[in-house]
Design an enzyme around this catalytic site. Structure first.
Site, short mmCIF file in Angstrom:
data_model
loop_
_atom_site.label_atom_id
_atom_site.label_comp_id
_atom_site.label_asym_id
_atom_site.label_seq_id
_atom_site.Cartn_x
_atom_site.Cartn_y
_atom_site.Cartn_z
N LYS A 1 71.46 -27.52 87.98
CA LYS A 1 72.83 -28.05 87.96
C LYS A 1 72.84 -29.57 88.15
O LYS A 1 73.54 -30.29 87.45
CB LYS A 1 73.67 -27.35 89.04
CG LYS A 1 75.11 -27.83 89.10
CD LYS A 1 76.00 -26.77 89.71
CE LYS A 1 76.04 -26.82 91.22
NZ LYS A 1 76.82 -27.95 91.77
N ARG B 1 73.68 -34.88 85.53
CA ARG B 1 73.13 -36.23 85.29
C ARG B 1 72.82 -36.45 83.81
O ARG B 1 72.93 -37.58 83.31
CB ARG B 1 71.88 -36.44 86.16
CG ARG B 1 72.24 -36.68 87.64
CD ARG B 1 71.05 -36.41 88.54
NE ARG B 1 71.28 -36.78 89.93
CZ ARG B 1 71.95 -36.05 90.82
NH1 ARG B 1 72.51 -34.91 90.45
NH2 ARG B 1 72.08 -36.45 92.08
N SER C 1 72.75 -38.28 101.53
CA SER C 1 73.48 -37.63 100.45
C SER C 1 73.04 -38.20 99.11
O SER C 1 73.16 -39.40 98.87
CB SER C 1 74.99 -37.84 100.63
OG SER C 1 75.65 -37.65 99.40
N ASP D 1 71.61 -26.89 100.09
CA ASP D 1 72.42 -25.83 99.45
C ASP D 1 71.91 -24.43 99.76
O ASP D 1 72.51 -23.44 99.36
CB ASP D 1 72.47 -26.05 97.94
CG ASP D 1 73.25 -27.31 97.59
OD1 ASP D 1 74.11 -27.73 98.39
OD2 ASP D 1 73.00 -27.90 96.52
C1 S3P Z 1 73.85 -32.78 94.78
C2 S3P Z 1 73.70 -33.26 96.05
C3 S3P Z 1 74.00 -32.49 97.26
C4 S3P Z 1 74.15 -31.00 96.96
C5 S3P Z 1 74.97 -30.74 95.74
C6 S3P Z 1 74.32 -31.41 94.52
C7 S3P Z 1 73.50 -33.65 93.64
O1 S3P Z 1 75.23 -32.96 97.81
O2 S3P Z 1 74.72 -30.33 98.07
O3 S3P Z 1 75.04 -29.35 95.49
O4 S3P Z 1 73.33 -33.15 92.52
O5 S3P Z 1 73.37 -34.87 93.84
P1 S3P Z 1 75.24 -34.25 98.81
O6 S3P Z 1 74.69 -35.38 98.08
O7 S3P Z 1 76.69 -34.45 99.15
O8 S3P Z 1 74.42 -33.83 99.99
#
Ligand code: S3P
Length: 431
Positions: A20, A25, A161, A309
């Protein structure tokens, strides 16, 4: 609604849908490239379709050869006719915010009621430091963005994050000088890998990433590997359901994503990587998972962001494990699609589980026996799928309401379970 019960062990071999994070991206970076980006095994799921729709609303020609194969003609965005609707996709809206602040036209970024409850200051604030003209609605979306000249910054992130890091790095492409982002922990690095593959001047040193703008982005030719976070449900299911042995092919094993593998192994899980390769610039592998006797474990520190996750489904492993499992440093779970600590604990309690909620995690002492119950996915794909795994170890039948939301990240989840031998029934409104 979906009555679910594993009759015997899970058996067989399966792939999992495309990653995902990479699929979001591929669209968002592909629309910035000078030319045509080709994407295979793209994840066609609720969240990623929302990002695709937003890109189309920005005038990006996207050719769909089949459900999972796309060509994206990048290089020229135009003002959308109305707000961009990211539905439930936190990754979509936060990364797109980083791109839209660098455009010469205004935009409004919005989503579902669920997305409107999630924090957006975490991206708006660093972008404002870069000179962006972005405002939130009481810290949430809709986000209102107007054109502004961006400057490079040295930004020390307070939360680990990947979405925040990515938003800043994407805005940095449009700034007048280099930007450095310092992250507190190893958040997933897909944006960095993709930008480097596209020819951006991006240097990573430990937890510090520096992007120097100016280089045009080259289009990608990308085959998206399988999503580790989707494989996670099957890994835990096969570990806890007795007499299981499954093989999961083509799974993304990026080290910033595979924390659950380390934790399950520390719990005594029998998981082997039997083949390794590289796909779409990411390490991939085939996993063989057999049922095992698990023991409790303590989880905290740097591994948390590498498995953020996967904490809902780790609860099921912890319920089956001997002894105490203690999760700390995982307060980010409270601001995901739902408060994943509170919601998971409440739903599993309906099945008889005893779970101690903590502000930054949870404590579970196992092994515990679960009984079947009517539980609810709360429009949160990872909650719905975790409850389906819990259903497999319950002593009577469980009905998972709102299983359809599994399709936000794992289209065909119930069918994949059935192919692995899980007895269950998918009703008309199932995913
Ligand atoms: C993601 C980053 C994570 C993750 C989300 C997907 C991403 O969130 O929980 O499911 O693709 O960059 P955070 O960056 O808020 O931790």
């Amino acid at each position: 609604m979906q009555p679910l019960r594993a009759g015997q062990g899970l058996r067989g071999q399966t792939g999992v849908p495309g990653d995902k994070s990479l699929s979001h991206r591929a669209i968002l970076l592909g629309m910035l490239a000078q030319g045509r980006t080709e994407v295979r095994n793209w994840l066609a799921a609720g969240d990623t379709e929302a990002t695709l729709g937003a890109a189309r609303a920005l005038g990006v020609p996207i050719l769909r050869h089949d459900t999972n194969t796309l060509s994206i003609d990048g290089g020229c965005l135009r003002e959308a006719d109305g707000p961009l609707n990211f539905v439930n996709a936190g990754t979509g809206i936060r990364l797109a915010a980083g791109i839209m602040v660098g455009q010469s036209f205004p935009s409004v970024l919005d989503g579902s009621d669920q997305l409107r409850r999630r924090p957006m200051k975490r991206v708006a604030e660093p972008l404002q430091l870069m000179g962006a003209n972005i405002s939130t609605t009481d810290g949430r979306c809709p986000l209102h963005i107007r054109p502004a000249q961006l400057r490079g910054v040295h930004y020390v992130m307070s939360i680990a994050s990947a979405q925040v890091k990515s938003a800043v790095l994407l805005a940095a492409l449009f700034a007048d000088s280099p930007t450095t982002v310092v992250q507190p922990g190893p958040a997933r690095d897909h944006t960095e890998l993709m930008l480097q593959a596209m020819g951006a001047d991006l240097v990573v040193e430990g937890n510090t990433v520096t992007l120097t703008p100016g280089k045009p982005l080259q289009p990608l030719n990308l085959s998206v590997p399988g999503d580790f976070s989707s494989a996670a449900f099957l890994m835990v299911a096969a570990s806890v359901v007795p007499d299981s042995e499954i093989t999961l092919t083509g799974v993304n094993l990026n080290r910033t994503r595979d924390g659950l593998l380390d934790v399950l192994r520390a719990m005594g899980a029998d998981i082997e990587v039997i083949e390794r390769g590289v796909e779409g610039g990411e390490p991939v592998g085939t996993l063989r998972v057999r049922s095992a006797v698990l023991r409790g474990v303590e989880v905290g520190g740097d591994v948390v962001v590498r498995m953020i996750d996967e904490f809902p489904v780790l609860m099921v492993a912890a319920l089956c494990a001997e002894g105490e499992t203690l999760v700390r440093d995982a307060q980010e779970l409270r601001v995901k699609e739902t408060d994943r600590i509170a919601v998971m604990a409440a739903e599993l309690r309906k099945m008889g589980a005893e779970i101690e909620e903590r502000p930054d995690g949870y404590r579970i002492v196992g092994p515990q026996k679960l009984r079947g119950a009517e539980v609810d996915g709360h429009d949160d794909h990872r909650i719905a799928m975790t409850l389906s795994v819990a259903a497999m170890i319950a002593q009577s039948q469980t009905v998972v309401h709102d299983i359809a939301c599994a399709a936000d990240s794992f289209p065909g989840f119930p069918q994949t379970l059935q192919a692995l031998g899980v007895e269950g029934e998918v009703r008309a409104n199932g995913a």
